[in-house]
Design an enzyme around this catalytic site. Structure first.
Site, PDB file in Angstrom:
ATOM      1  N   PRO A  63      18.044  53.180  52.829  1.00 35.42           N
ATOM      2  CG  PRO A  63      17.758  50.903  53.185  1.00 35.42           C
ATOM      3  CD  PRO A  63      18.116  51.902  52.128  1.00 35.42           C
ATOM      4  CB  CYS A  64      18.804  56.352  57.533  1.00 34.61           C
ATOM      5  SG  CYS A  64      17.629  55.736  58.757  1.00 34.61           S
ATOM      6  CD  GLN A  65      19.989  50.242  57.849  1.00 35.48           C
ATOM      7  OE1 GLN A  65      19.985  50.759  56.748  1.00 35.48           O
ATOM      8  NE2 GLN A  65      18.981  49.524  58.307  1.00 35.48           N
ATOM      9  CG  ASN A  68      17.250  58.509  54.699  1.00 35.13           C
ATOM     10  OD1 ASN A  68      16.870  58.378  55.853  1.00 35.13           O
ATOM     11  ND2 ASN A  68      17.423  57.487  53.880  1.00 35.13           N
ATOM     12  CG  MET A 127      24.029  58.903  59.557  1.00 32.72           C
ATOM     13  SD  MET A 127      22.813  57.730  58.913  1.00 32.72           S
ATOM     14  CE  MET A 127      21.622  57.766  60.248  1.00 32.72           C
TER      15      MET A 127
END
Length: 355
Positions: free
Chosen positions: A77-79, A121, A128
Site C-alpha cells: 500500500p502506498c501510504q 506502485n 514518499m
C-alpha cells in the site's frame, strides 16, 4: 522460476507470467472478493487471504518460502508522506500504523533468500517518505529506496525508475514506480522502449455504441449514463471537456451548471493512448474517461460514454476473451483493473531477469 506475490488484488497483473516461466506458488490478498477472483484465475496457486500485519497470516506466507522460491513480487500500500508534507505533523505521521505497512514486505524479504524482488506502485511512491526506526528512540523519514539501500545494499543491486505503460506496447498512459532488487552477480535489465499505440490503432476498429447500447461482441456493451451528461458530451468534440461548452454543459437536476477540473467530463484523443484506467474508469464525470467519439452529420459526436469493458481490456493489455467469476459485476471488474499494473508491462519487466 517459482515466486510469491504480496498485495495481489485479483491477480490481473500476473495474467501473462506463466508465458515466461514464472509460477506463482502462493499469494496474499487482504480483501476476500479479490482473493476469490485470484483463485478463479489461478486455481493451482495457494491464496492466503488476510491481513499481512496479522502474525498468523504472515507466518503462513513465510512457510511457503523454500529454497526453490527465487522471486518476490510486492505492491505494498502506498501510504506514506509526500515530499511536500514530510515535515508537517511529523509526530502524528510517525504514529500512524498505515505508514509502516511497507515493513511487512521487508519482513518477508528477510525471511527468504530471494534472488529477485520486484516492488511496484504508483509513480509518486518513489518520492514518499516513510518513518524508519534505526533504533527504538531514533525515527527518521526516508524514501523507500534509501531504506532498501540501508538494509540490503550490501547483498543486492537496487534500481528504481518510473516506467510508463505507453512505452511498452500498451495503449494507455500509466506511469508506475518500479523498484528492482537482484543479488550481486546476477543480471536484470530494463525493458526496451517501444512506439506508442494511439487509440485509433487499438480500439478504432470497434463499432460505435451510445449510452446503454449493446453489441454482439463479447464485453462490448456501453454503460448507461445520466441523460444530462450524455447530451453535454454529444456536443463535445474529441479531446475536449464538456465543461468548456457554452451551451450544452453538464448540469445538475435543478439545471445548475456542474463545476469541475479541466479533465473531467472529457473525451480522450484518437491520436494518443488512453489515459490511466483508474478504479473510477466507469464514471463519465471522472478524469479523461470518455470515448473519443466521431463527428456525425448533424454536427454532434458519437459514443457519449466511457470505454466499454472490452475497450478497457484492450488498452490495459488484458485478453479480449478473459472470463471472470459469475458474481463479478462491472464495477468490481473496473476496480481491479484500476488497481493493477497492466499485465503486458509486468511480463516485459520480469522477462528481462537474467539479461
Amino acid at each position: 522460476m517459482k515466486a510469491i506475490s504480496l498485495f495481489s488484488s485479483a491477480g490481473i497483473g500476473e495474467l501473462f507470467l506463466k508465458n515466461i516461466g514464472i509460477d506463482i506458488i502462493a499469494s496474499n490478498e487482504l480483501i476476500k472478493k479479490r482473493s476469490d477472483c485470484y483463485k478463479f484465475f489461478y486455481p493451482e496457486t495457494e491464496v492466503i487471504q488476510g491481513d499481512i500485519r496479522d502474525d498468523k497470516v504472515k507466518r503462513e506466507i513465510i512457510k511457503k518460502i523454500d529454497p526453490s522460491v527465487k522471486l518476490l513480487i510486492a505492491t505494498p500500500p502506498c501510504q506514506g508522506l509526500s515530499t511536500l508534507g514530510k515535515n508537517k505533523l511529523q509526530n502524528h505521521l510517525v504514529l500512524d500504523p498505515r505508514n509502516y505497512l511497507i515493513y511487512n514486505t521487508l519482513e518477508v524479504i528477510d525471511a527468504g533468500n530471494f534472488d529477485y524482488i520486484l516492488i511496484e506502485n504508483v509513480a509518486r511512491f518513489l518520492d514518499m517518505y516513510f518513518p524508519y526506526k534505526s533504533d527504538l528512540f531514533d525515527v527518521n523519514l526516508l524514501t523507500l529506496e534509501d531504506i532498501l539501500n540501508k538494509k540490503y545494499g550490501n547483498s543486492y543491486n537496487i534500481e528504481a525508475k518510473v516506467l510508463n505503460a505507453k512505452d511498452y506496447g500498451i495503449s494507455q498512459t500509466r506511469p508506475r514506480a518500479i523498484i528492482k532488487l537482484f543479488k550481486k552477480g546476477l543480471k536484470w535489465a530494463w525493458p526496451e522502449i517501444e512506439p506508442e499505440i494511439p487509440l485509433k490503432d487499438s480500439i478504432g476498429h470497434l463499432p460505435s455504441l451510445e449510452s446503454g447500447e449493446k453489441s454482439d461482441i463479447l464485453w462490448h456493451e456501453a454503460k448507461e449514463h445520466n441523460p444530462r451528461a450524455v447530451l453535454a458530451l454529444k456536443h463535445t468534440p474529441t479531446g475536449k471537456s464538456a465543461l468548456k461548452n457554452e451551451l450544452h454543459y453538464p448540469k445538475k437536476e435543478n439545471g445548475e451548471r456542474i463545476k469541475g477540473f479541466h479533465n473531467t467530463f472529457k473525451r480522450m484523443s484518437w491520436d494518443e493512448p488512453a489515459h490511466a484506467r483508474t478504479t473510477y474508469c466507469g464514471s463519465i464525470s471522472s478524469h479523461n474517461n470518455v470515448h473519443p467519439g466521431r463527428k456525425l452529420n448533424d454536427g454532434t459526436y458519437s459514443d457519449a460514454r466511457v470505454l466499454t469493458l472490452l475497450e478497457t481490456f484492450i488498452v490495459s493489455s488484458i485478453p479480449e476473451t478473459i472470463k471472470f467469476p459469475d458474481w463479478a459485476n462491472e464495477s468490481f471488474i473496473r476496480t481491479v483493473i484500476g488497481e493493477c499494473v497492466p499485465p503486458l508491462m509486468l511480463q516485459k519487466i520480469l522477462s528481462k531477469i537474467g539479461q
